[in-house]
Motif scaffolding. Sequence first.
Motif, PDB file in Angstrom:
ATOM      1  N   LEU A  49       0.832  -1.203   0.000  1.00 13.74           N
ATOM      2  CA  LEU A  49       0.000   0.000   0.000  1.00 13.74           C
ATOM      3  C   LEU A  49       0.867   1.253   0.000  1.00 13.74           C
ATOM      4  O   LEU A  49       0.534   2.251  -0.642  1.00 13.74           O
ATOM      5  CB  LEU A  49      -0.931  -0.016   1.217  1.00 13.74           C
ATOM      6  N   SER A  50       2.002   1.190   0.692  1.00 16.84           N
ATOM      7  CA  SER A  50       2.881   2.363   0.800  1.00 16.84           C
ATOM      8  C   SER A  50       3.472   2.789  -0.538  1.00 16.84           C
ATOM      9  O   SER A  50       3.904   3.928  -0.694  1.00 16.84           O
ATOM     10  CB  SER A  50       4.017   2.076   1.789  1.00 16.84           C
ATOM     11  N   SER A  51       3.477   1.868  -1.533  1.00 14.06           N
ATOM     12  CA  SER A  51       4.049   2.206  -2.842  1.00 14.06           C
ATOM     13  C   SER A  51       3.044   2.911  -3.752  1.00 14.06           C
ATOM     14  O   SER A  51       3.420   3.409  -4.816  1.00 14.06           O
ATOM     15  CB  SER A  51       4.555   0.940  -3.537  1.00 14.06           C
ATOM     16  N   LEU A  52       1.771   2.929  -3.352  1.00 16.46           N
ATOM     17  CA  LEU A  52       0.735   3.565  -4.157  1.00 16.46           C
ATOM     18  C   LEU A  52       0.567   5.018  -3.742  1.00 16.46           C
ATOM     19  O   LEU A  52       0.759   5.370  -2.579  1.00 16.46           O
ATOM     20  CB  LEU A  52      -0.590   2.833  -3.985  1.00 16.46           C
ATOM     21  N   GLU A  53       0.188   5.833  -4.705  1.00 17.13           N
ATOM     22  CA  GLU A  53      -0.053   7.250  -4.396  1.00 17.13           C
ATOM     23  C   GLU A  53      -1.283   7.373  -3.500  1.00 17.13           C
ATOM     24  O   GLU A  53      -2.370   6.891  -3.840  1.00 17.13           O
ATOM     25  CB  GLU A  53      -0.261   8.038  -5.683  1.00 17.13           C
ATOM     26  N   GLN A  54      -1.105   7.984  -2.347  1.00 15.32           N
ATOM     27  CA  GLN A  54      -2.185   8.089  -1.372  1.00 15.32           C
ATOM     28  C   GLN A  54      -3.004   9.354  -1.606  1.00 15.32           C
ATOM     29  O   GLN A  54      -2.468  10.431  -1.855  1.00 15.32           O
ATOM     30  CB  GLN A  54      -1.604   8.120   0.051  1.00 15.32           C
ATOM     31  N   SER A  55      -4.332   9.190  -1.508  1.00 16.82           N
ATOM     32  CA  SER A  55      -5.205  10.349  -1.686  1.00 16.82           C
ATOM     33  C   SER A  55      -5.764  10.844  -0.348  1.00 16.82           C
ATOM     34  O   SER A  55      -6.288  11.943  -0.267  1.00 16.82           O
ATOM     35  CB  SER A  55      -6.391   9.980  -2.593  1.00 16.82           C
ATOM     36  N   PHE A  56      -5.651   9.984   0.684  1.00 18.47           N
ATOM     37  CA  PHE A  56      -6.180  10.303   2.028  1.00 18.47           C
ATOM     38  C   PHE A  56      -7.674  10.615   1.971  1.00 18.47           C
ATOM     39  O   PHE A  56      -8.202  11.362   2.773  1.00 18.47           O
ATOM     40  CB  PHE A  56      -5.402  11.471   2.661  1.00 18.47           C
ATOM     41  N   TRP A  57      -8.342   9.976   0.999  1.00 15.82           N
ATOM     42  CA  TRP A  57      -9.793  10.118   0.856  1.00 15.82           C
ATOM     43  C   TRP A  57     -10.499   9.373   1.980  1.00 15.82           C
ATOM     44  O   TRP A  57     -10.091   8.278   2.369  1.00 15.82           O
ATOM     45  CB  TRP A  57     -10.217   9.551  -0.493  1.00 15.82           C
ATOM     46  N   LYS A  58     -11.535   9.969   2.509  1.00 16.36           N
ATOM     47  CA  LYS A  58     -12.347   9.317   3.539  1.00 16.36           C
ATOM     48  C   LYS A  58     -13.811   9.381   3.101  1.00 16.36           C
ATOM     49  O   LYS A  58     -14.326  10.452   2.792  1.00 16.36           O
ATOM     50  CB  LYS A  58     -12.167   9.996   4.892  1.00 16.36           C
ATOM     51  N   PRO A  59     -14.490   8.231   3.075  1.00 14.68           N
ATOM     52  CA  PRO A  59     -15.884   8.232   2.616  1.00 14.68           C
ATOM     53  C   PRO A  59     -16.810   8.886   3.631  1.00 14.68           C
ATOM     54  O   PRO A  59     -16.596   8.790   4.842  1.00 14.68           O
ATOM     55  CB  PRO A  59     -16.206   6.748   2.477  1.00 14.68           C
ATOM     56  N   GLN A  60     -17.814   9.550   3.131  1.00 12.70           N
ATOM     57  CA  GLN A  60     -18.863  10.111   3.981  1.00 12.70           C
ATOM     58  C   GLN A  60     -19.904   9.049   4.315  1.00 12.70           C
ATOM     59  O   GLN A  60     -20.440   9.013   5.424  1.00 12.70           O
ATOM     60  CB  GLN A  60     -19.528  11.287   3.261  1.00 12.70           C
ATOM     61  N   LEU A  61     -20.150   8.171   3.329  1.00 14.44           N
ATOM     62  CA  LEU A  61     -21.107   7.083   3.494  1.00 14.44           C
ATOM     63  C   LEU A  61     -20.517   5.794   2.951  1.00 14.44           C
ATOM     64  O   LEU A  61     -19.759   5.816   1.973  1.00 14.44           O
ATOM     65  CB  LEU A  61     -22.410   7.373   2.740  1.00 14.44           C
ATOM     66  N   ILE A  62     -20.865   4.682   3.576  1.00 15.94           N
ATOM     67  CA  ILE A  62     -20.586   3.362   3.013  1.00 15.94           C
ATOM     68  C   ILE A  62     -21.926   2.672   2.825  1.00 15.94           C
ATOM     69  O   ILE A  62     -22.740   2.608   3.749  1.00 15.94           O
ATOM     70  CB  ILE A  62     -19.679   2.534   3.933  1.00 15.94           C
ATOM     71  N   ILE A  63     -22.160   2.172   1.609  1.00 16.20           N
ATOM     72  CA  ILE A  63     -23.400   1.475   1.303  1.00 16.20           C
ATOM     73  C   ILE A  63     -23.067   0.015   1.019  1.00 16.20           C
ATOM     74  O   ILE A  63     -22.237  -0.285   0.154  1.00 16.20           O
ATOM     75  CB  ILE A  63     -24.120   2.111   0.112  1.00 16.20           C
ATOM     76  N   ALA A  64     -23.688  -0.884   1.764  1.00 10.41           N
ATOM     77  CA  ALA A  64     -23.437  -2.317   1.623  1.00 10.41           C
ATOM     78  C   ALA A  64     -24.725  -3.031   1.233  1.00 10.41           C
ATOM     79  O   ALA A  64     -25.801  -2.719   1.750  1.00 10.41           O
ATOM     80  CB  ALA A  64     -22.895  -2.892   2.927  1.00 10.41           C
ATOM     81  N   ILE A  65     -24.600  -3.996   0.317  1.00  7.69           N
ATOM     82  CA  ILE A  65     -25.759  -4.742  -0.179  1.00  7.69           C
ATOM     83  C   ILE A  65     -25.504  -6.230   0.011  1.00  7.69           C
ATOM     84  O   ILE A  65     -24.457  -6.752  -0.376  1.00  7.69           O
ATOM     85  CB  ILE A  65     -26.010  -4.453  -1.671  1.00  7.69           C
ATOM     86  N   ASP A  66     -26.464  -6.911   0.614  1.00  6.02           N
ATOM     87  CA  ASP A  66     -26.385  -8.359   0.772  1.00  6.02           C
ATOM     88  C   ASP A  66     -27.795  -8.927   0.695  1.00  6.02           C
ATOM     89  O   ASP A  66     -28.789  -8.177   0.712  1.00  6.02           O
ATOM     90  CB  ASP A  66     -25.719  -8.726   2.098  1.00  6.02           C
ATOM     91  N   GLY A  67     -27.903 -10.230   0.619  1.00  6.12           N
ATOM     92  CA  GLY A  67     -29.199 -10.871   0.531  1.00  6.12           C
ATOM     93  C   GLY A  67     -29.222 -12.194   1.253  1.00  6.12           C
ATOM     94  O   GLY A  67     -28.186 -12.723   1.666  1.00  6.12           O
ATOM     95  N   ASP A  68     -30.407 -12.729   1.420  1.00  2.73           N
ATOM     96  CA  ASP A  68     -30.574 -14.034   2.053  1.00  2.73           C
ATOM     97  C   ASP A  68     -31.894 -14.614   1.564  1.00  2.73           C
ATOM     98  O   ASP A  68     -32.760 -13.886   1.061  1.00  2.73           O
ATOM     99  CB  ASP A  68     -30.578 -13.891   3.579  1.00  2.73           C
ATOM    100  N   TYR A  69     -32.032 -15.913   1.692  1.00  4.80           N
ATOM    101  CA  TYR A  69     -33.315 -16.534   1.373  1.00  4.80           C
ATOM    102  C   TYR A  69     -33.518 -17.758   2.246  1.00  4.80           C
ATOM    103  O   TYR A  69     -32.577 -18.342   2.772  1.00  4.80           O
ATOM    104  CB  TYR A  69     -33.398 -16.928  -0.112  1.00  4.80           C
ATOM    105  N   SER A  70     -34.763 -18.090   2.447  1.00  4.96           N
ATOM    106  CA  SER A  70     -35.124 -19.318   3.146  1.00  4.96           C
ATOM    107  C   SER A  70     -36.302 -19.923   2.409  1.00  4.96           C
ATOM    108  O   SER A  70     -36.978 -19.252   1.620  1.00  4.96           O
ATOM    109  CB  SER A  70     -35.493 -19.030   4.608  1.00  4.96           C
ATOM    110  N   LYS A  71     -36.551 -21.176   2.637  1.00  2.80           N
ATOM    111  CA  LYS A  71     -37.676 -21.847   1.980  1.00  2.80           C
ATOM    112  C   LYS A  71     -38.512 -22.566   3.025  1.00  2.80           C
ATOM    113  O   LYS A  71     -38.009 -22.989   4.058  1.00  2.80           O
ATOM    114  CB  LYS A  71     -37.201 -22.797   0.889  1.00  2.80           C
TER     115      LYS A  71
END
Length: 459
Positions: A49-71
């Motif tokens: 990670l240290s070799s990549l150019e850092q932007s120091f970006w910080k997200p305001q929101l994180i949106i996560a999507i998941d699902g489940d099912y039962s029968k």
Amino acid sequence: MNNESNSSHSSYEPLRRLISDAKISELRSQIKVRADIEDIDWNEKTIPLSSLEQSFWKPQLIIAIDGDYSKQSITNGFPGAEVGYITISTVVILMDKLKKLENSRFVDPKLFRETEKTRCIDSLIVGCNVVLNGETSAKSTMRRILFNKLKEEKIFDNTETLLDTYEHLLKIKRERGNSNAPDCPNDNCDAKLEDGYGEYTCKSCGGKLYSTDALRLHELMKPSGTNGEMYGQIMETIKKLQLIHLLRSFEQTEDWFTTLKNIAFFMEGTLAVFSSSSWLAKCFRIELERINSKVKENCGQDLLIMGIERTGNFVNHFEDIDTQKDGRDDNFPNQSAFLLTNDYIKNNIVLNENPDFIYLKDTSFGRKFFYKTKSGYRVVPSIATFSNYQSEVSTAYTAQFPRLADCLALLDKLVSARYNNSVMPLATAHSEAAIPLNLGKTIFDEIAREIRANSSNND
């Protein structure tokens, strides 16, 4: 008589095992066997990670999507009658609120829950031997329910429905050519499925058709027995559609479109679409490229979309290469990524010696890699790609993985002992999908008001 039968059956078990062992030994002599994993200096193969150019970006929101099912079996007088209950959860993590709580020694659970906003889509999908009034079969019932579910779901009152999103993707597919049209789903009709949108009528048989028939999910229905595969594929299809639906809905809402630069999207599983609806993947690529170009022009950076795999061959292989011969888990350096090429996948994870084989060529809309976090936890993410160059899996350059530095920095923050092969937002989304408590709840208008209020206070 039954006891004698059972005793006789049991007496054959040792003989059956002997025959089985002999056949397995014979098969082993013919199959390809991979040599022990070669000793690799992963410090030389990985990207710190240290070799990549850092932007120091910080997200305001994180949106996560998941699902489940039962029968569940139901009683209607017919054997094997079954329904499936499918939920898709969308969880929004308010990072500003979460950051304030991180400095507290003891976190009030009520305050922590206020950092999360959740919305669930739920649907009952019928299986074998369940027919609604007005329908002729379980298959026609399932088709109607799926169409109506997509038709009723939307993020905002003034934006498109989930069905509108799907039909936009269907239009992309048809504009690219529809050479392999599926069969008409109505019984006793030999015609091909006619192009159409919404609800319409087959010109050959006069039966009802829906635009969602092009997903061909009804083809997975078994006339007898459980329909777990069908429920699972419906869940996965709606889950992936929800991502595009969110992006298009935000695009149609000015406040949210400008916020996209401050959002990170997570989805459980790899960024791919399988089974009968796999054609969506190519349409996703086209639509993601279009939306990303608009966001980049407006905000100056790409979207950040990741899928996280919790189980499977890639997770198992990562564990193998991280394990030294003495059993220690420190073969792979911390805070380092290994970007996967098609050749590496073919030679080490998905055995295929066909020179023309390309892993997930037609079904993926992202690129996989391995990452070991600062704290030493392994994670197998995919990053959404937005161009043919980024999707070219014969090579694995950092430029082919959009926002790689931001992704790795975010994984360092979100992967922990509690979620060591996933991330906190997805764990919340999974829990909500398993036990949905926020069905049909509108959350994005509420979040938009909070964002505007915070912006005013900062000013």
